[in-house]
Motif scaffolding. Structure first.
Motif, PDB file in Angstrom:
ATOM      1  N   ASP A 158     -13.354 -26.286-111.153  1.00  0.00           N
ATOM      2  CA  ASP A 158     -12.754 -26.645-109.864  1.00  0.00           C
ATOM      3  C   ASP A 158     -13.054 -25.545-108.858  1.00  0.00           C
ATOM      4  OD1 ASP A 158     -11.514 -29.087-110.563  1.00  0.00           O
ATOM      5  OD2 ASP A 158      -9.870 -28.014-111.534  1.00  0.00           O
ATOM      6  N   GLU A 196     -11.763 -24.052-105.377  1.00  0.00           N
ATOM      7  CA  GLU A 196     -10.627 -24.081-104.465  1.00  0.00           C
ATOM      8  C   GLU A 196     -11.072 -24.076-103.018  1.00  0.00           C
ATOM      9  OE1 GLU A 196      -7.041 -21.069-103.391  1.00  0.00           O
ATOM     10  OE2 GLU A 196      -7.402 -21.449-105.513  1.00  0.00           O
ATOM     11  N   ASN A 197     -12.132 -23.342-102.729  1.00  0.00           N
ATOM     12  CA  ASN A 197     -12.590 -23.214-101.353  1.00  0.00           C
ATOM     13  C   ASN A 197     -14.121 -23.122-101.349  1.00  0.00           C
ATOM     14  OD1 ASN A 197     -12.480 -22.913 -98.627  1.00  0.00           O
ATOM     15  ND2 ASN A 197     -11.518 -20.899 -98.628  1.00  0.00           N
TER      16      ASN A 197
END
Length: 108
Positions: free
Chosen positions: A101, A103-104
């Protein structure tokens, strides 16, 4: 957003890279050495939208090969004469893919 890290044999690098390019998937390649036979590998770093992840994994699966390679003994030559050392064929190839994943994601 996901980050795919696909570790593949250097032998499959060009075929996978071409498939990614033809499908509009940008990737960064990192060269490394590792694995059981200590062979050359490459890691493809691929940023992708969540809905594209399965498509990219399938592209990689379709473009990796498997092969049998001889595994040589890691014993020093002096010890190899004392023990029965046989060479074994090991199945090599395929890919190891990590999906992380993100996040940014910032592109400047």
């Amino acid at each position: 957003m996901k980050l795919l890290l696909a570790i593949v044999s250097d032998t499959d690098r060009n075929k996978i890279n071409l498939a990614l390019i033809e499908n509009g998937v940008p990737a960064t390649i990192i060269y490394s050495t590792g694995g059981f036979l200590n062979r050359g590998t490459v890691t493809f770093m691929i940023g992708a939208e969540d809905e594209k992840v399965d498509e990219i994994i399938e592209l990689i699966k379709q473009n990796v090969s498997s092969r049998k390679e001889v595994c040589k003994s890691t014993l020093p030559p002096a010890l190899q004469t004392l023990f029965f050392v046989s060479k074994q064929k090991i199945e090599q190839g395929g890919a190891v893919i990590f999906v992380l994943d993100v996040e940014n994601f910032i592109k400047v």
